[in-house]
Design a protein around this motif. Structure first.
Motif, PDB file in Angstrom:
ATOM      1  N   THR A  77     119.027  55.462  22.785  1.00 47.67           N
ATOM      2  CA  THR A  77     118.616  55.197  21.410  1.00 47.67           C
ATOM      3  C   THR A  77     119.120  56.323  20.520  1.00 47.67           C
ATOM      4  N   ALA A  78     119.650  55.990  19.368  1.00 45.16           N
ATOM      5  CA  ALA A  78     119.961  56.974  18.329  1.00 45.16           C
ATOM      6  C   ALA A  78     118.889  56.858  17.245  1.00 45.16           C
ATOM      7  N   TYR A  79     118.775  57.892  16.418  1.00 48.63           N
ATOM      8  CA  TYR A  79     117.751  57.900  15.373  1.00 48.63           C
ATOM      9  C   TYR A  79     118.347  58.361  14.046  1.00 48.63           C
ATOM     10  N   LEU A  80     117.864  57.765  12.968  1.00 53.78           N
ATOM     11  CA  LEU A  80     118.216  58.212  11.632  1.00 53.78           C
ATOM     12  C   LEU A  80     116.991  58.863  11.009  1.00 53.78           C
ATOM     13  N   VAL A  81     117.098  60.163  10.733  1.00 56.16           N
ATOM     14  CA  VAL A  81     116.025  60.915  10.081  1.00 56.16           C
ATOM     15  C   VAL A  81     116.297  60.910   8.584  1.00 56.16           C
ATOM     16  N   MET A  82     115.336  60.426   7.819  1.00 59.50           N
ATOM     17  CA  MET A  82     115.509  60.296   6.371  1.00 59.50           C
ATOM     18  C   MET A  82     114.566  61.249   5.670  1.00 59.50           C
ATOM     19  N   GLY A  83     114.914  62.536   5.741  1.00 62.73           N
ATOM     20  CA  GLY A  83     114.138  63.566   5.076  1.00 62.73           C
ATOM     21  C   GLY A  83     114.830  63.973   3.787  1.00 62.73           C
ATOM     22  N   THR A  84     114.983  65.275   3.571  1.00 62.83           N
ATOM     23  CA  THR A  84     115.694  65.736   2.380  1.00 62.83           C
ATOM     24  C   THR A  84     117.165  65.349   2.445  1.00 62.83           C
ATOM     25  N   LYS A  85     117.687  65.168   3.670  1.00 61.38           N
ATOM     26  CA  LYS A  85     118.995  64.551   3.891  1.00 61.38           C
ATOM     27  C   LYS A  85     118.842  63.477   4.954  1.00 61.38           C
ATOM     28  N   ARG A  86     119.839  62.608   5.039  1.00 61.91           N
ATOM     29  CA  ARG A  86     119.800  61.531   6.028  1.00 61.91           C
ATOM     30  C   ARG A  86     120.699  61.937   7.197  1.00 61.91           C
ATOM     31  N   ILE A  87     120.058  62.248   8.328  1.00 61.21           N
ATOM     32  CA  ILE A  87     120.744  62.804   9.491  1.00 61.21           C
ATOM     33  C   ILE A  87     120.687  61.805  10.636  1.00 61.21           C
ATOM     34  N   LEU A  88     121.856  61.447  11.173  1.00 60.31           N
ATOM     35  CA  LEU A  88     121.918  60.596  12.352  1.00 60.31           C
ATOM     36  C   LEU A  88     121.888  61.480  13.594  1.00 60.31           C
ATOM     37  N   TRP A  89     120.923  61.228  14.448  1.00 55.70           N
ATOM     38  CA  TRP A  89     120.741  62.020  15.669  1.00 55.70           C
ATOM     39  C   TRP A  89     121.208  61.216  16.878  1.00 55.70           C
ATOM     40  N   MET A 109     125.758  63.995  11.066  1.00 53.23           N
ATOM     41  CA  MET A 109     125.376  63.610  12.427  1.00 53.23           C
ATOM     42  C   MET A 109     125.192  64.878  13.244  1.00 53.23           C
ATOM     43  N   ALA A 110     124.319  64.779  14.255  1.00 49.81           N
ATOM     44  CA  ALA A 110     124.161  65.877  15.212  1.00 49.81           C
ATOM     45  C   ALA A 110     123.942  65.267  16.587  1.00 49.81           C
ATOM     46  N   LEU A 111     124.464  65.951  17.609  1.00 51.79           N
ATOM     47  CA  LEU A 111     124.445  65.417  18.968  1.00 51.79           C
ATOM     48  C   LEU A 111     123.690  66.337  19.918  1.00 51.79           C
ATOM     49  N   SER A 112     122.945  65.711  20.830  1.00 52.20           N
ATOM     50  CA  SER A 112     122.174  66.492  21.801  1.00 52.20           C
ATOM     51  C   SER A 112     123.044  67.021  22.925  1.00 52.20           C
ATOM     52  N   HIS A 113     123.978  66.183  23.425  1.00 53.49           N
ATOM     53  CA  HIS A 113     124.814  66.587  24.559  1.00 53.49           C
ATOM     54  C   HIS A 113     125.883  65.520  24.811  1.00 53.49           C
ATOM     55  N   PRO A 114     126.860  65.793  25.677  1.00 53.26           N
ATOM     56  CA  PRO A 114     128.034  64.912  25.798  1.00 53.26           C
ATOM     57  C   PRO A 114     127.765  63.488  26.242  1.00 53.26           C
ATOM     58  N   HIS A 115     126.710  63.211  26.981  1.00 49.71           N
ATOM     59  CA  HIS A 115     126.478  61.843  27.449  1.00 49.71           C
ATOM     60  C   HIS A 115     126.251  60.867  26.292  1.00 49.71           C
ATOM     61  N   TYR A 116     125.899  61.375  25.118  1.00 50.76           N
ATOM     62  CA  TYR A 116     125.627  60.505  23.980  1.00 50.76           C
ATOM     63  C   TYR A 116     126.673  60.653  22.874  1.00 50.76           C
ATOM     64  N   TYR A 117     127.841  61.204  23.225  1.00 55.23           N
ATOM     65  CA  TYR A 117     128.900  61.299  22.215  1.00 55.23           C
ATOM     66  C   TYR A 117     129.393  59.915  21.798  1.00 55.23           C
ATOM     67  N   ALA A 118     129.388  58.959  22.735  1.00 54.44           N
ATOM     68  CA  ALA A 118     129.688  57.556  22.407  1.00 54.44           C
ATOM     69  C   ALA A 118     130.953  57.459  21.539  1.00 54.44           C
ATOM     70  N   THR A 119     130.864  56.718  20.430  1.00 59.24           N
ATOM     71  CA  THR A 119     131.986  56.617  19.486  1.00 59.24           C
ATOM     72  C   THR A 119     131.701  57.491  18.272  1.00 59.24           C
TER      73      THR A 119
END
Length: 273
Positions: A77-89, A109-119
């Protein structure tokens, strides 16, 4: 350019990878090559197949989840955080115009680790946004892009209310995202599977490899827990849509203690033999 995507992990490669190659993400001991052999697809093939859709769901005010069905790759699952900026996690592989329209503006965008680099590069270039990856995991980037920002150190503030924390463990650059104003100001931690919520949702766990069931050393888990004890969060959302709904900081602390005790207990048992 039709960039190949590994069907096992869902990560997209650069133009130098051919269908005769094996995915470098999956040949690492933390992942696996499908026992039926390596197989590849492309994003355009996924779109034209008509099989896939990525659904955007509101989890709570300011937080949306993105899940692809049917499951593709690891199925995160990916997440979109909609705070002061909209960040895709983190990232999922499937991206089409329907998803682009549903998400609207994204700032980074920010990534946790390589398994979720996806596209991830497709996403970053489509939305014209920076893509933050810890420099310790730079060697695992399979498709370079000018959108990628390799950050260093143990913390990076992406906005007034979003902070990245490098805690290590699963990968050297393994990162979690703190949303300070999430959950009505009590704080949310998005963890990928750097910290994984377990079956009863009151505990978490930590692994070097999930598919191959390789644990982390007790010292590493203690270091991860030490970093997180000073981060304020009430909830955890992990990569498989499992949620610790309250008192999540305490859940991490007691889970780390249980994990370490189990490993140390096994060592003592071997010493007695």
């Amino acid at each position: 350019m039709q960039y190949l995507i590994c069907t096992t992990c869902g990560v997209q490669m650069d133009e130098n990878v051919t269908r005769d190659d094996v995915c470098p993400i999956c040949t690492d001991e933390r992942q696996y090559v499908n026992p039926n052999g390596q197989s590849w697809t492309t994003l355009s093939d996924m779109i034209s197949s008509g099989m896939y859709q990525t659904t955007v769901t509101e989890e709570q005010p300011g937080l949306q989840s993105l899940v692809t069905t049917p499951k593709f790759g690891i199925g995160q699952t990916a997440y979109l955080v909609m705070g002061t900026k909209r960040i895709l996690w983190d990232c999922v592989t499937y991206l089409d115009q329907t998803v682009i329209d549903a998400l609207g503006q994204i700032d980074a965008m920010a990534l946790s680790h390589p398994h979720y680099y996806a596209t991830q590069v497709e996403w970053a270039e489509t939305f014209g946004i920076p893509l933050y990856i810890h420099e310790a995991d730079q060697e695992w980037v399979t498709r370079p892009s000018k959108q990628i920002v390799f950050w260093s150190g143990d913390q990076l503030a992406l906005s007034e209310d979003v902070i990245l924390h490098r805690i290590g463990g699963h990968f050297d650059g393994a990162t979690v995202l703190e949303w300070t104003t999430g959950n009505d100001g009590r704080g949310i931690l998005l963890t990928g599977d750097i910290v994984r919520v377990v079956a009863d949702r009151a505990w978490v766990s930590f692994m070097y490899s999930y598919p191959n069931l390789i644990p982390l050393p007790a010292t590493t888990v203690a270091e991860m827990a030490s970093v997180l004890k000073d981060v304020r969060f009430n909830q955890i959302y992990d990569a498989f849509h499992k949620i610790v709904v309250t008192d999540a900081n305490a859940a991490v602390a007691r889970s780390a203690s249980r994990y370490i005790a189990a490993l140390n207990g096994h060592v003592k048992e071997r010493e007695r033999r």
